[in-house]
Motif scaffolding. Structure first.
Motif, PDB file in Angstrom:
ATOM      1  N   VAL A 147       0.850  -1.195   0.000  1.00 32.90           N
ATOM      2  CA  VAL A 147       0.000   0.000   0.000  1.00 32.90           C
ATOM      3  C   VAL A 147       0.886   1.245   0.000  1.00 32.90           C
ATOM      4  O   VAL A 147       1.842   1.332   0.778  1.00 32.90           O
TER       5      VAL A 147
ATOM      6  N   ASP B  12      -9.750  -3.170   2.776  1.00 33.85           N
ATOM      7  CA  ASP B  12      -9.607  -4.059   1.621  1.00 33.85           C
ATOM      8  C   ASP B  12      -8.336  -3.888   0.802  1.00 33.85           C
ATOM      9  O   ASP B  12      -7.890  -4.837   0.153  1.00 33.85           O
ATOM     10  N   CYS B  13      -7.736  -2.698   0.754  1.00 31.67           N
ATOM     11  CA  CYS B  13      -6.672  -2.418  -0.213  1.00 31.67           C
ATOM     12  C   CYS B  13      -5.463  -3.334  -0.037  1.00 31.67           C
ATOM     13  O   CYS B  13      -4.974  -3.928  -1.013  1.00 31.67           O
TER      14      CYS B  13
ATOM     15  N   SER C  74      -7.613   1.382   4.275  1.00 36.38           N
ATOM     16  CA  SER C  74      -8.914   0.730   4.196  1.00 36.38           C
ATOM     17  C   SER C  74      -8.837  -0.730   4.647  1.00 36.38           C
ATOM     18  O   SER C  74      -7.751  -1.302   4.798  1.00 36.38           O
TER      19      SER C  74
ATOM     20  N   GLU D 169      -3.883   4.037  -2.244  1.00 40.75           N
ATOM     21  CA  GLU D 169      -4.706   4.821  -1.325  1.00 40.75           C
ATOM     22  C   GLU D 169      -3.780   5.583  -0.391  1.00 40.75           C
ATOM     23  O   GLU D 169      -2.573   5.325  -0.346  1.00 40.75           O
TER      24      GLU D 169
ATOM     25  N   TRP E 181      -6.347  -6.940  -0.970  1.00 45.27           N
ATOM     26  CA  TRP E 181      -6.575  -7.032  -2.413  1.00 45.27           C
ATOM     27  C   TRP E 181      -5.245  -7.054  -3.174  1.00 45.27           C
ATOM     28  O   TRP E 181      -5.012  -7.907  -4.023  1.00 45.27           O
ATOM     29  N   ASN E 182      -4.375  -6.102  -2.845  1.00 48.22           N
ATOM     30  CA  ASN E 182      -3.087  -6.035  -3.531  1.00 48.22           C
ATOM     31  C   ASN E 182      -2.239  -7.276  -3.257  1.00 48.22           C
ATOM     32  O   ASN E 182      -1.515  -7.757  -4.136  1.00 48.22           O
TER      33      ASN E 182
ATOM     34  N   MET F 163      -4.277  -1.387  -6.524  1.00 47.09           N
ATOM     35  CA  MET F 163      -4.897  -0.170  -6.004  1.00 47.09           C
ATOM     36  C   MET F 163      -3.894   0.646  -5.187  1.00 47.09           C
ATOM     37  O   MET F 163      -2.963   0.104  -4.598  1.00 47.09           O
TER      38      MET F 163
END
Length: 312
Positions: free
Chosen positions: A18, A74-75, A72, A47, A78-79, A45
């Motif tokens: 992230v 989810d980020c 977040s 953020e 997800w990544n 993503m």
């Protein structure tokens, strides 16, 4: 202070899960930044947050530690899936500090582990906090120790230095503040003893790895203690003078830090690491100044990049 023993590692790999910035066309800049191959079907993503997976290799042993988990829920998770990272292999999680843009994905790590996962954190990370700025007062989301324990966190509250990864990774704990120009984050307040008071963000800490024949690799989340203070403190408690790389958020963005940028860049240039990778809250102006002052050493990050130090 007695020097804290840190065992040298053969190699360390830092994968950014992230960060604030993503660009799938950024090419490799040096021998250490491994960019993702172009893949139109891979969806990464970005953020306003920070998280990185740190893989430490020493002999035939490998250790995986997660530093921070983004903004977040989810980020980060997800990544990790997009990058083929197995979060269940994480041995421990370290929080650089308790701010919400570093803690949002914690539940994704603990809920999917199927076991108790150590969470190394300074006690102040659980404080009630707010930002008192020109646009008003905003209370920040707060870490929930009870909820984290229920999710599977084995909370290890530590103020001082400690090690993970069989002694090959150091968590600095609370950082000494020595420089004249690094004064923390204006407007931050904490609730203690029944009142709101200025918050020095004492929980701000970094992780450090000593790569054999290279020197220290220092990774910060936001460096509210000051990135120069962090690096100098890492040198002090490890007894190692040479710094090979400095990565992470340096928190130099916005008008409040405009005057802090030049002396910080000058001080990092004097420290003279082989690589500097400013991320997250460093800010575009400061990143550009580092790029200009340290050509060939300062690297523009993008989410998904893996930095490999040692093991050539």
């Amino acid at each position: 202070m007695t020097e804290h023993l840190l065992k040298p590692a053969d190699r360390v790999e830092v994968t950014v899960l992230v960060d604030n910035y993503i660009d799938i066309f950024v090419p490799p800049a040096t021998a250490v930044d491994r960019r993702l191959p172009f893949a139109p079907d891979r969806q990464i993503m970005a953020e306003h947050g920070f998280s990185c997976l740190v893989r430490v290799v020493a002999g035939k042993k490998e250790h995986t530690v997660l530093l921070d988990t983004g903004l977040s829920r989810d980020c980060m998770a997800w990544n990790a899936r997009q990058l083929g990272v197995d979060l269940a292999a994480v041995e421990a999680v370290v929080l650089s500090h308790g701010h919400f843009d570093h803690t949002g994905g914690l539940s994704a790590v603990f809920c999917g582990a199927g076991r108790q996962v150590p969470l190394v954190v300074h006690p102040d990370a659980f404080l009630r906090r707010r930002m008192n700025g020109p646009k008003g007062i905003a209370e920040l989301p707060r870490l929930d120790a009870v909820g984290l324990k229920k999710a599977g966190a084995d909370i290890l509250q530590r103020e001082g230095p400690s090690t993970l990864a069989a002694g090959h990774l150091l968590v600095t704990g609370e950082v000494e503040r020595k420089t004249s120009f690094e004064k923390g984050m204006p407007g931050m307040e904490m609730f203690t003893d029944g009142a709101w008071v200025p918050d020095p963000i004492r929980d701000d800490q970094a992780i450090v790895i000593h790569v054999k024949d290279k020197g220290l690799v220092v990774v910060s989340g936001c460096a509210h203690a000051g990135i120069v203070n962090m690096v100098e403190y890492a040198k002090k408690i490890t007894g190692t003078g040479h710094v090979h790389a400095v990565l992470g958020g340096f928190h130099l963005t916005g008008p409040a830090f405009a005057k802090v940028v030049p002396p910080t860049v000058d001080a990092v240039k004097t420290i003279d690491p082989e690589y500097v990778v400013p991320m997250h809250c460093t800010g575009w102006d400061a990143i550009n100044r580092f790029m200009a002052a340290m050509p060939g050493k300062c690297i523009l990050n993008t989410v998904g990049t893996t930095y490999v130090f040692g093991g050539e």
